[in-house]
Scaffold this active site. Structure first.
Site, PDB file in Angstrom:
ATOM      1  N   HIS A  72      -9.839   1.643   0.207  1.00 12.85           N
ATOM      2  CA  HIS A  72      -9.410   2.308   1.372  1.00 12.85           C
ATOM      3  C   HIS A  72     -11.072   2.270   2.173  1.00 12.85           C
ATOM      4  O   HIS A  72     -11.915   2.912   1.483  1.00 12.85           O
ATOM      5  CB  HIS A  72      -9.100   3.715   1.227  1.00 12.85           C
ATOM      6  CG  HIS A  72      -7.848   4.200   0.507  1.00 12.85           C
ATOM      7  ND1 HIS A  72      -7.115   3.360  -0.337  1.00 12.85           N
ATOM      8  CD2 HIS A  72      -6.741   4.522   1.369  1.00 12.85           C
ATOM      9  CE1 HIS A  72      -5.925   3.894  -0.644  1.00 12.85           C
ATOM     10  NE2 HIS A  72      -5.581   4.471   0.462  1.00 12.85           N
ATOM     11  N   HIS A 116       0.916  -1.108   0.066  1.00 11.08           N
ATOM     12  CA  HIS A 116       0.033  -0.198  -0.012  1.00 11.08           C
ATOM     13  C   HIS A 116       0.886   1.200   0.084  1.00 11.08           C
ATOM     14  O   HIS A 116       1.132   1.898   1.027  1.00 11.08           O
ATOM     15  CB  HIS A 116      -0.862   0.037   1.107  1.00 11.08           C
ATOM     16  CG  HIS A 116      -1.970   1.125   1.310  1.00 11.08           C
ATOM     17  ND1 HIS A 116      -3.297   0.664   1.595  1.00 11.08           N
ATOM     18  CD2 HIS A 116      -1.869   2.387   1.360  1.00 11.08           C
ATOM     19  CE1 HIS A 116      -3.831   1.955   1.387  1.00 11.08           C
ATOM     20  NE2 HIS A 116      -3.155   3.027   1.405  1.00 11.08           N
ATOM     21  N   HIS A 127       1.095   4.927  -2.181  1.00 11.20           N
ATOM     22  CA  HIS A 127       0.538   5.889  -3.661  1.00 11.20           C
ATOM     23  C   HIS A 127       1.699   6.299  -4.024  1.00 11.20           C
ATOM     24  O   HIS A 127       2.726   7.161  -3.562  1.00 11.20           O
ATOM     25  CB  HIS A 127      -0.294   7.021  -2.921  1.00 11.20           C
ATOM     26  CG  HIS A 127      -1.364   6.483  -2.008  1.00 11.20           C
ATOM     27  ND1 HIS A 127      -2.775   6.343  -2.771  1.00 11.20           N
ATOM     28  CD2 HIS A 127      -1.627   5.695  -0.915  1.00 11.20           C
ATOM     29  CE1 HIS A 127      -3.617   6.028  -1.731  1.00 11.20           C
ATOM     30  NE2 HIS A 127      -2.977   5.598  -0.757  1.00 11.20           N
ATOM     31  N   GLU A 146     -10.579   4.090   7.805  1.00 14.88           N
ATOM     32  CA  GLU A 146      -9.593   4.893   8.142  1.00 14.88           C
ATOM     33  C   GLU A 146     -10.405   6.256   8.544  1.00 14.88           C
ATOM     34  O   GLU A 146     -10.201   6.537   9.960  1.00 14.88           O
ATOM     35  CB  GLU A 146      -8.712   5.475   6.959  1.00 14.88           C
ATOM     36  CG  GLU A 146      -7.528   6.315   7.168  1.00 14.88           C
ATOM     37  CD  GLU A 146      -7.154   7.160   5.886  1.00 14.88           C
ATOM     38  OE1 GLU A 146      -7.710   7.255   4.971  1.00 14.88           O
ATOM     39  OE2 GLU A 146      -5.865   7.385   6.017  1.00 14.88           O
TER      40      GLU A 146
HETATM   41  N1  ADE Z   1      -4.418   9.184  -0.549  1.00 13.93           N
HETATM   42  C1  ADE Z   1      -3.166   9.233  -0.197  1.00 13.93           C
HETATM   43  N2  ADE Z   1      -3.080   8.976   0.947  1.00 13.93           N
HETATM   44  C2  ADE Z   1      -4.393   8.711   1.331  1.00 13.93           C
HETATM   45  C3  ADE Z   1      -4.972   8.106   2.602  1.00 13.93           C
HETATM   46  N3  ADE Z   1      -4.277   7.962   3.705  1.00 13.93           N
HETATM   47  N4  ADE Z   1      -6.142   7.960   2.809  1.00 13.93           N
HETATM   48  C4  ADE Z   1      -6.935   8.034   1.589  1.00 13.93           C
HETATM   49  N5  ADE Z   1      -6.667   8.421   0.480  1.00 13.93           N
HETATM   50  C5  ADE Z   1      -5.207   8.798   0.383  1.00 13.93           C
HETATM   51 ZN    ZN Z   2      -3.465   4.841   1.219  1.00 16.84          ZN
END
Ligand code: ADE
Ligand code: ZN
Length: 330
Positions: free
Chosen positions: A192, A12, A14, A195
């Protein structure tokens, strides 16, 4: 073996979120782009909360423009990951930022990223696979276009489809069509959830998007029945503790639920999400977890084995990663 040298599997990250501030600053200067507001005086990224983080992330991304920029970024990120002991990475790639969801343009970006990945594999031995990611706060229509880019380029390298962005915007079912397209193209699925949303958000992502992995998922801890269900069904969580702490999902390392989830039988894996934004590295995460929960090399190897089994790559690549995890000195 030091924790830094221990072979690691990261599921994970980005790609834009892994761009060092100095790298983005350099690109902005080359392009005469004034994004100085996103940097601190000592050269880090500056934001107050998650929503400002998303804004800063998109401003930083505005400096990463061409396939050549993404080629340079991919090389820089993989070089740093390899230095942290990472042997296999799955990276979130966004056609929104790479060619504005135009399939032809997206192919050019993908080609540049894959060329850099081939180079990094030859020089550093690190293996990369891509996951196309729709961005939730851009809405379901754009997610469908993103899924089309993913479906058109799905192969043994572009292996997954996901959903990132603002979890408070819309509902998972709004994105079901995009996920159905991706599933039909034989892409593996992650989203996602859990969170910024609670357990309900995780349940909805599982039910409506039929994902096999959840990005974060850590707020499942608020619902014991959900924790039991995750453990029983073997859903894999892509846990990014340093990200959660930097963004304020949990107040500190001792409060982070990763150890409780693992102790309850949930499959947890460890990743960095957007490392320079959170002043972290994967081996830095391992050190903090070792200090906080007493985890040792055997714990991390077990977690990396879970990650290798949950990776979206083909079976031959998986076997190679598992061999490297089993015999780190070979
Ligand atoms: N894009 C990059 N980091 C993220 C995160 N922690 N939560 C959601 N989208 C993201
Ligand atoms: Zn992420």
């Amino acid at each position: 073996m030091s924790l830094k040298a221990l072979p690691k599997v990261e599921l994970h990250v980005h790609i834009e979120g892994a761009a060092p501030a100095a790298f983005v600053c350099g690109l902005a200067r080359e392009k005469n782009l004034d994004i100085s507001r996103i940097f601190t005086a000592n050269g880090g990224y500056q934001y107050r909360d998650f929503w400002q983080f998303l804004d800063v992330y998109e401003a930083a991304t505005s400096a990463i423009q061409t396939p050549e920029d993404y080629h340079r970024l991919t090389l820089a990120v993989l070089e740093e990951s390899a230095a942290q002991g990472v042997i296999y990475t799955e990276m979130f790639l966004s056609p929104d930022f790479c060619g504005g969801r135009d399939v032809t343009a997206w192919r050019d970006y993908l080609h540049a990223i894959r060329e850099a990945a081939d180079l990094a594999e030859k020089t550093h031995g690190i293996v990369l696979r891509g996951i196309v990611t729709a961005i939730r706060h851009f809405g379901p229509d754009k997610a469908r276009e993103t899924a089309l880019c993913a479906a058109e380029t799905a192969d043994d390298w572009l292996v997954g489809f996901g959903l990132a962005g603002d979890e408070k915007m819309g509902r998972p079912r709004d994105f079901a069509y995009a996920f159905d397209m991706a599933r039909e193209a034989r892409l593996r699925l992650t989203a996602h959830a859990g969170e910024w949303g609670g357990p309900h958000s995780v349940r909805e992502a599982l039910r409506d998007l039929r994902v096999e992995r959840i990005g974060h998922g850590v707020r499942a801890i608020e619902d014991p029945a959900l924790v039991d269900e995750l453990a029983a069904t073997g859903v894999v969580l892509e846990v990014c503790p340093g990200s959660n702490i930097a963004l304020g999902v949990f107040p500190g390392w001792a409060a982070h639920p990763v150890a409780r989830l693992r102790a309850r039988g949930v499959k947890v894996t460890l990743s960095t999400d957007d490392p320079p934004f959170f002043h972290t590295t994967l081996s830095g995460e391992y050190h903090r977890l070792a200090d906080t929960f007493g985890w040792d090399e055997a714990d991390f190897t077990e977690i990396n084995t879970v990650a290798a089994r949950a990776a979206f790559c083909d079976e031959q690549t998986r076997a190679q990663i598992l061999t490297r995890l089993e015999a780190p000195d070979a």
